[in-house]
Scaffold this active site. Structure first.
Site, PDB file in Angstrom:
ATOM      1  NE  ARG A 246      -0.057  10.456  -0.753  1.00 46.99           N
ATOM      2  CZ  ARG A 246      -1.089   9.653  -0.497  1.00 46.99           C
ATOM      3  NH1 ARG A 246      -2.260   9.878  -1.059  1.00 46.99           N
ATOM      4  NH2 ARG A 246      -0.964   8.624   0.313  1.00 46.99           N
ATOM      5  CD  GLU A 275      -4.681  16.223   0.982  1.00 46.49           C
ATOM      6  OE1 GLU A 275      -4.819  15.434   1.934  1.00 46.49           O
ATOM      7  OE2 GLU A 275      -4.699  15.874  -0.203  1.00 46.49           O
ATOM      8  CG  HIS A 293      -6.703  12.443   0.801  1.00 48.01           C
ATOM      9  ND1 HIS A 293      -5.396  12.834   0.951  1.00 48.01           N
ATOM     10  CD2 HIS A 293      -6.643  11.154   0.362  1.00 48.01           C
ATOM     11  CE1 HIS A 293      -4.585  11.838   0.623  1.00 48.01           C
ATOM     12  NE2 HIS A 293      -5.330  10.804   0.257  1.00 48.01           N
TER      13      HIS A 293
HETATM   14  P1  NAD Z   1       1.155   1.682  -7.771  1.00 48.83           P
HETATM   15  O1  NAD Z   1       2.518   1.696  -7.200  1.00 48.83           O
HETATM   16  O2  NAD Z   1       0.459   0.358  -7.912  1.00 48.83           O
HETATM   17  O3  NAD Z   1       1.165   2.365  -9.221  1.00 48.83           O
HETATM   18  C1  NAD Z   1       1.847   3.550  -9.508  1.00 48.83           C
HETATM   19  C2  NAD Z   1       2.345   3.454 -10.946  1.00 48.83           C
HETATM   20  O4  NAD Z   1       2.905   4.703 -11.306  1.00 48.83           O
HETATM   21  C3  NAD Z   1       3.441   2.411 -11.121  1.00 48.83           C
HETATM   22  O5  NAD Z   1       3.063   1.504 -12.157  1.00 48.83           O
HETATM   23  C4  NAD Z   1       4.672   3.230 -11.502  1.00 48.83           C
HETATM   24  O6  NAD Z   1       5.507   2.545 -12.435  1.00 48.83           O
HETATM   25  C5  NAD Z   1       4.051   4.461 -12.111  1.00 48.83           C
HETATM   26  N1  NAD Z   1       4.882   5.665 -12.063  1.00 48.83           N
HETATM   27  C6  NAD Z   1       5.695   6.091 -11.071  1.00 48.83           C
HETATM   28  N2  NAD Z   1       6.221   7.296 -11.374  1.00 48.83           N
HETATM   29  C7  NAD Z   1       5.718   7.634 -12.595  1.00 48.83           C
HETATM   30  C8  NAD Z   1       5.873   8.759 -13.455  1.00 48.83           C
HETATM   31  N3  NAD Z   1       6.642   9.796 -13.111  1.00 48.83           N
HETATM   32  N4  NAD Z   1       5.211   8.757 -14.616  1.00 48.83           N
HETATM   33  C9  NAD Z   1       4.438   7.719 -14.977  1.00 48.83           C
HETATM   34  N5  NAD Z   1       4.238   6.625 -14.215  1.00 48.83           N
HETATM   35  C10 NAD Z   1       4.877   6.591 -13.034  1.00 48.83           C
HETATM   36  O7  NAD Z   1       0.288   2.683  -6.894  1.00 48.83           O
HETATM   37  P2  NAD Z   1      -1.295   2.723  -6.732  1.00 48.83           P
HETATM   38  O8  NAD Z   1      -1.720   1.775  -5.673  1.00 48.83           O
HETATM   39  O9  NAD Z   1      -1.919   2.608  -8.078  1.00 48.83           O
HETATM   40  O10 NAD Z   1      -1.483   4.202  -6.138  1.00 48.83           O
HETATM   41  C11 NAD Z   1      -1.311   5.342  -6.965  1.00 48.83           C
HETATM   42  C12 NAD Z   1      -1.439   6.631  -6.164  1.00 48.83           C
HETATM   43  O11 NAD Z   1      -2.727   6.710  -5.552  1.00 48.83           O
HETATM   44  C13 NAD Z   1      -0.436   6.793  -5.011  1.00 48.83           C
HETATM   45  O12 NAD Z   1       0.087   8.110  -5.075  1.00 48.83           O
HETATM   46  C14 NAD Z   1      -1.269   6.687  -3.767  1.00 48.83           C
HETATM   47  O13 NAD Z   1      -0.728   7.435  -2.725  1.00 48.83           O
HETATM   48  C15 NAD Z   1      -2.589   7.257  -4.241  1.00 48.83           C
HETATM   49  N6  NAD Z   1      -3.746   6.862  -3.428  1.00 48.83           N
HETATM   50  C16 NAD Z   1      -4.684   7.820  -3.115  1.00 48.83           C
HETATM   51  C17 NAD Z   1      -5.788   7.478  -2.353  1.00 48.83           C
HETATM   52  C18 NAD Z   1      -6.838   8.509  -2.009  1.00 48.83           C
HETATM   53  O14 NAD Z   1      -7.456   8.419  -0.952  1.00 48.83           O
HETATM   54  N7  NAD Z   1      -7.099   9.474  -2.864  1.00 48.83           N
HETATM   55  C19 NAD Z   1      -5.945   6.160  -1.868  1.00 48.83           C
HETATM   56  C20 NAD Z   1      -4.997   5.212  -2.225  1.00 48.83           C
HETATM   57  C21 NAD Z   1      -3.903   5.584  -3.006  1.00 48.83           C
END
Ligand code: NAD
Length: 318
Positions: A246, A275, A293
């Protein structure tokens, strides 16, 4: 018949599944300001969004007949989830559907970065015919990913997919997560064989100090950037960093400063603080590999998202 408005689109496979189960699906996108009126006029029971449309308190208050708010994807920052639940609205998303696509985009940026494709693709059309030898020289200090250390910050669904692909490429994979202590990463091979690796997470500082490339996979919080000047200062000189999670998780000003000073060699960004109008300084920077994105924007991910949303809607109304 139950009416569904897919305001940011939905895959054909999702529409077909819903239609087969007697739902009416409208994909004509409505402007944010007109959304509540349209939901009420068209008697919409299910509003489906991706990241563009916002379903906040104002819309929830104005649309008392909404039954489901569905997010095609992971991040729910465009929806007032708790408020919707208080009002008895069912909120759904498709957390795992796009993980592999986002992980592949990380490697698209990484491969492009280590061979300077992001910048040679900008320069070849301009001077490839007149300055071929000069360009060849500028882009000749490439690196291989094989054998390098990849630091994954946020070891959830996407982080673990990235680990799989990194291991497959022969990278040394390190991970940090605020909550997860270890994860089993199973690689499935073309011939049906499997191999599982257990990765124990490490402190953030360890990842920062020891990685050649860092990739971020954590949710957006309202806190300050997770990677700012202090964290970048701890990274290896010449390292690269990628953000597909993000905007705002990396401090963009600190990042540009580090690129200008040569502390970091390059960075890959799919997400931006501002964005859909990212800073033009950032867009013009010649050490940045950029994408708008598109992490989840593959046919496969969109199909999985559409089908998962359809399944959840069908189950709810049964
Ligand atoms: P998820 O919830 O499966 O994993 C996130 C992990 O981050 C969790 O294991 C959590 O414990 C950890 N975490 C939370 N805060 C933290 C911190 N401060 N320091 C370290 N670890 C921390 O999520 P995901 O499905 O892997 O998605 C991750 C990110 O990807 C999200 O922000 C999501 O919005 C983004 N995303 C982006 C796109 C894109 O188009 N670029 C698409 C899908 C998801």
């Amino acid at each position: 018949m139950i009416n569904i408005l897919a305001n940011d689109g939905i895959s054909i496979s999702g529409i077909e599944k819903l239609k087969k189960n007697n739902f009416n699906v409208d994909v004509n996108s409505v402007l944010q300001d007109e959304l509540s009126d349209v939901i009420n006029q068209k008697k919409i029971s299910v509003i489906l969004v991706r990241s563009a449309t916002k379903i906040k308190k104002d819309i929830i208050d104005k649309c008392p007949d909404l039954k489901i708010i569905g997010r095609g994807g992971v991040g729910m920052d465009n929806i007032d989830v708790e408020y919707a639940k208080e009002k008895g609205i069912h909120v759904i998303n498709t957390p795992a559907a796009s993980s592999s696509s986002v992980a592949e985009l990380v490697f698209a940026h990484l491969f492009g970065m280590v061979r300077f494709l992001f910048i040679s693709n900008r320069q070849m059309p301009i001077e490839g015919d007149t300055n071929f030898k000069k360009l060849k020289k500028s882009f000749s200090a490439g690196k291989e990913l094989n054998g390098r250390t990849l630091g994954i910050i946020g070891f959830g669904r996407i982080g673990q997919e990235v680990a799989k692909k990194g291991i497959g490429l022969g990278m040394n994979v390190l991970a940090h997560d605020k909550f997860t202590k270890e994860a089993n990463i199973t690689l499935n091979f073309f011939n049906g064989e499997k191999k599982t690796f257990t990765i124990e997470t490490k402190e953030m500082d360890y990842i920062l100090k020891n990685s050649d490339f860092i990739t971020l996979h954590i949710p957006k919080t309202d806190e300050k950037a997770i990677i700012g000047a202090e964290e970048i200062g701890k990274m290896k000189t010449g390292a690269g960093i990628i953000n597909t999670s993000r905007g705002g998780i990396i401090d963009e000003t600190a990042l540009m400063f580090a690129l200008d000073k040569g502390k970091l060699s390059y960075a890959g960004l799919d997400v931006f603080e501002n964005e859909p109008s990212p800073s033009t300084h950032l867009l013009m920077h010649n050490a940045l590999s950029l994408s708008p994105h598109i992490g989840a924007a593959t046919k496969e991910a969109q199909d999985r998202i559409g089908i998962e949303l359809a399944d959840q809607i069908i189950t709810y109304f049964k």
